[in-house]
Design an enzyme around this catalytic site. Structure first.
Site, PDB file in Angstrom:
ATOM      1  N   PHE A   1      12.661   2.731   2.543  1.00 29.44           N
ATOM      2  CA  PHE A   1      11.891   2.383   1.129  1.00 29.44           C
ATOM      3  C   PHE A   1      12.404   1.770   0.105  1.00 29.44           C
ATOM      4  CE2 PHE A   1      11.240   6.897   3.006  1.00 29.44           C
ATOM      5  CZ  PHE A   1      10.208   6.574   3.944  1.00 29.44           C
ATOM      6  N   CYS A   2      13.342   0.821   0.408  1.00 31.56           N
ATOM      7  CA  CYS A   2      13.888  -0.119  -0.234  1.00 31.56           C
ATOM      8  C   CYS A   2      14.758   0.858  -1.565  1.00 31.56           C
ATOM      9  CB  CYS A   2      13.072  -0.773  -1.372  1.00 31.56           C
ATOM     10  SG  CYS A   2      12.325  -2.195  -0.233  1.00 31.56           S
ATOM     11  N   ALA A   3      15.254   1.947  -1.093  1.00 34.14           N
ATOM     12  CA  ALA A   3      16.027   2.892  -1.521  1.00 34.14           C
ATOM     13  C   ALA A   3      17.211   3.349  -0.744  1.00 34.14           C
ATOM     14  CB  ALA A   3      15.320   3.889  -2.376  1.00 34.14           C
TER      15      ALA A   3
END
Length: 474
Positions: free
Chosen positions: A384-386
């Protein structure tokens, strides 16, 4: 030109429905059907709002009403150009009102939250230090390439977040200009962060703070003045206005002192040749300084339309309905022992409609693929781009392999990624009931089809017959 000549926003009756906390707001695509790999079709359940939310029908209608009147902004003497310029600047005022900006704040239109924070990164004063938690989305974690950055470890309570920040700010050396970047709501867990308290801590230690409201603004009202943040950034495509625009709003001094984010027409007030043969440029000191090029007036108007629609619908009702949906999904997942919901602050933390989880014995990409192919449910899988946050929540070593999308792992094999379901003002109850039922059925009976990894994605294998309904191993 008077605003009265602009196309009038489309009147709707969604406000009454929303304030009763009983009905979703109308969104575009709610009647789209998709094929199932097992045969037949089903209405698509869009449960990936945290990535991009569908356009509100109201937004689409307003944009469609304006589209025939489109003209160049700030550049034309013709009627449509003047009308479009008026609409563009009125949209700026609408956004300022939506965010409850202070007098003197600037609203700069960008392409996205990522673009907004990169703009602010380019406007940092010399020697500015940046403080950011490792839990941030990459849009907040990565733009500060030319600054000295302190990455703070993931807190486990809101109070711990405030204490950690206070300690880091007090210990900074040299004690000069500083900026704190923090999310309002996690794009992984949906948990709300103590923004007001973090802002107070930042200001007490001579620092400024920018709020990444990409996941907060679609779900809760955001008041720059009440939260006492210096800037706020968000994207139209998460605010039910997916037309390629974003916002950076807040204090003007750093923005005015910085070189234009992009150099070109629109950012310049006057350009003249110098005696030495060079070029002398006088740049705007308004928001236009950082809006070079022909602006995306349709994207900007769509954001303003979304701001109006959500405000008129009433956040009290929207928040109440979404909280009921969050409770419904969490209760349904809690009934499946194999499901582990990821959380930073604990089960009782307030949150928006974003929930990430893993399923024992399942590769998360395989599970998400089966939800799509066999049930017509669109969720997200990956990191999740995290990445640092998901790794922390999964208890992995920072060096463990992992990636967004399907890793090179067989279905059923443990993978360093998770599944995310997210929803909002346009989500029908039935879609979440179908999701909970599908999770329960997949865990109990297994997938009905076989899957393989192709170009980094887990997809149905078209060359095989349906699998027997057996639970996966792993």
């Amino acid at each position: 030109m008077s605003a009265s000549v602009c196309p009038q926003p489309v009147a709707t009756t969604t406000a009454t429905a929303a304030t009763t906390a009983s009905a979703p707001l109308p969104v575009l695509g709610s009647d789209v059907t998709v094929p199932l790999v097992t045969g037949g079709e089903v209405t698509y359940a869009a449960l990936d709002y945290a990535a991009s939310a569908p356009a509100l029908q109201r937004v689409w209608d307003d944009v469609a009403a304006y589209a025939p009147y489109y003209g160049s902004v700030h550049r034309g003497a013709g009627y449509l150009s003047q009308l479009s310029t008026d609409l563009f600047e009125n949209s700026r005022r609408t956004v300022a009102e939506f965010l409850d900006c202070r007098d003197g704040d600037q609203v700069v239109f960008t392409r996205s939250t990522t673009d907004s924070l990169n703009l602010l990164a380019a406007a940092l004063p010399a020697g500015c230090q940046v403080f950011v938690f490792e839990t941030e989305h990459h849009a907040s974690l990565l733009p500060w390439r030319d600054a000295r950055v302190t990455y703070l470890n993931a807190p486990r309570t809101p109070g711990d977040a405030v204490t950690t920040l206070e300690r880091a700010l007090a210990d900074r050396d040299p004690y000069g200009p500083a900026l704190v970047c923090v999310t309002g709501a996690s794009n992984v867990t949906g948990e709300l962060w103590p923004v007001r308290e973090l802002a107070a801590a930042a200001h007490a230690h001579g620092a400024r703070i920018v709020l990444d409201a990409a996941q907060l603004a679609p779900h809760h009202p955001v008041s720059v003045q009440d939260l006492d943040v210096d800037w706020v950034a968000f994207s139209g495509h998460k605010l039910y206005a997916p037309f390629g625009s974003g916002v950076l709003a807040g204090r003007s001094d750093w923005l005015r002192a910085a070189d234009p984010y992009l150099a070109g027409g629109g950012a310049s007030r006057k350009v003249a040749r110098r005696a030495d043969g060079g070029v002398e440029v006088e740049w705007h000191t308004t928001a236009a300084r950082h809006e070079a090029g022909s602006p995306n007036v349709i994207g900007v108007y769509a954001i303003a339309a979304a701001c109006r629609a959500l405000t008129e619908a009433g956040f009290d009702g929207l928040v109440a309905r979404e909280q009921a949906l969050v409770d419904r999904v969490r209760a349904g997942l809690a009934e499946v022992p194999e499901v582990k919901v990821l959380s930073l602050f604990g089960d009782d933390a307030p949150r928006v409609g974003v929930i990430s989880f893993v399923v024992e014995g399942w590769n998360s990409s395989h599970f998400a693929a089966a939800l799509s192919a066999e049930y017509g449910i669109g969720v997200r899988d990956g990191l999740f781009c995290a990445h640092p946050l998901v790794r922390t929540l999964l208890g992995s070593d920072p060096q463990d392999p992992g990636e967004c999308g399907a890793p090179e792992a067989e279905p059923g094999e443990r993978s360093l990624n998770a599944i995310r379901v997210s929803f909002g003002a346009g989500t029908p109850d039935e879609h979440l009931d179908r999701f909970i039922g599908a999770v329960r059925e997949l865990v109990t009976d297994g997938a009905r089809w076989t899957y393989r990894t192709e170009d980094g994605r887990c997809v149905p294998d078209p060359g095989t017959a349906p699998a027997a309904a057996t639970a996966p191993t792993g």
